[in-house]
Design an enzyme around this catalytic site. Sequence first.
Site, PDB file in Angstrom:
ATOM      1  N   GLU A 263       0.855  -1.188   0.000  1.00 51.13           N
ATOM      2  CA  GLU A 263       0.000   0.000   0.000  1.00 51.13           C
ATOM      3  C   GLU A 263       0.893   1.241   0.000  1.00 51.13           C
ATOM      4  OE1 GLU A 263      -2.746   2.494   3.174  1.00 51.13           O
ATOM      5  OE2 GLU A 263      -2.615   0.309   3.395  1.00 51.13           O
TER       6      GLU A 263
ATOM      7  N   THR B 215      -4.860   5.864   2.229  1.00 54.54           N
ATOM      8  CA  THR B 215      -5.289   7.192   2.680  1.00 54.54           C
ATOM      9  C   THR B 215      -6.169   7.863   1.622  1.00 54.54           C
ATOM     10  OG1 THR B 215      -3.101   7.338   3.753  1.00 54.54           O
ATOM     11  CG2 THR B 215      -4.536   9.226   3.971  1.00 54.54           C
TER      12      THR B 215
ATOM     13  N   LYS C 275      -9.929  -2.550   7.877  1.00 47.95           N
ATOM     14  CA  LYS C 275      -8.727  -2.115   8.595  1.00 47.95           C
ATOM     15  C   LYS C 275      -9.151  -1.574   9.954  1.00 47.95           C
ATOM     16  CE  LYS C 275      -6.622   1.823   7.449  1.00 47.95           C
ATOM     17  NZ  LYS C 275      -5.708   2.809   6.801  1.00 47.95           N
TER      18      LYS C 275
END
Length: 220
Positions: free
Chosen positions: A43, A75, A135
Amino acid sequence: MNKEKIVQAIIQQGVLPLYFHPDETTSIRILQALYESGIRVVEYTNRGKQALKNFRSLEKETYKQFPDLILGLGTVLDSKTAGKGIQNGANFLVSPGYSKELSKFSNNENMLWIPGCITPSELLQAQDDEIKLVKIFPASVVGPGFIKSVKEVFPELLFMPTGGVDHANLDSWFRAGASAVGIGSSLITKSIVENNQFDLLKTNTTALIQQVASIRSSSV
């Protein structure tokens, strides 16, 4: 790329490295070190004005040098950023929180989206939207006990704690029921990057992968 295959690749790997660096060359060198350590899912976080430009460069390098690497954009806060990520070749998207906008967008795009959740209400929303992998962020706020407490209530969800996860608490997270963990600065440390210690990054990443495998084998 098939969403289920990406989820399974993350789970199999056990750890999802995540990072951002404003320098394009440094970003590529970090990715190369991770890949040479055996990492196949990464990521790259959208935490700076150079992030999307760098991501595009990483995707090009992936195509040339790391054809079996799965690269996601993290993000992601809105559908505009998500769309740019997809245009730049992102295989999946990760957010720090839950967003109905992003849930709908990613579903329409048939794109794997991993939302950040930290409350039972958010987990319920994720389950209702048929999200598979969530997450837990910031994981350090709730601790392994959170996953242990909610796992039976949400048996269809897979949990990936991120934020405050390191080699010292890996065992606690996996034994609590985590399917994978997200690790950033505790692996890709400021010191390693500033001193160009990419061989050390490879050594530490290899050790981390082995630690996860050992924890899993001992808990079977």
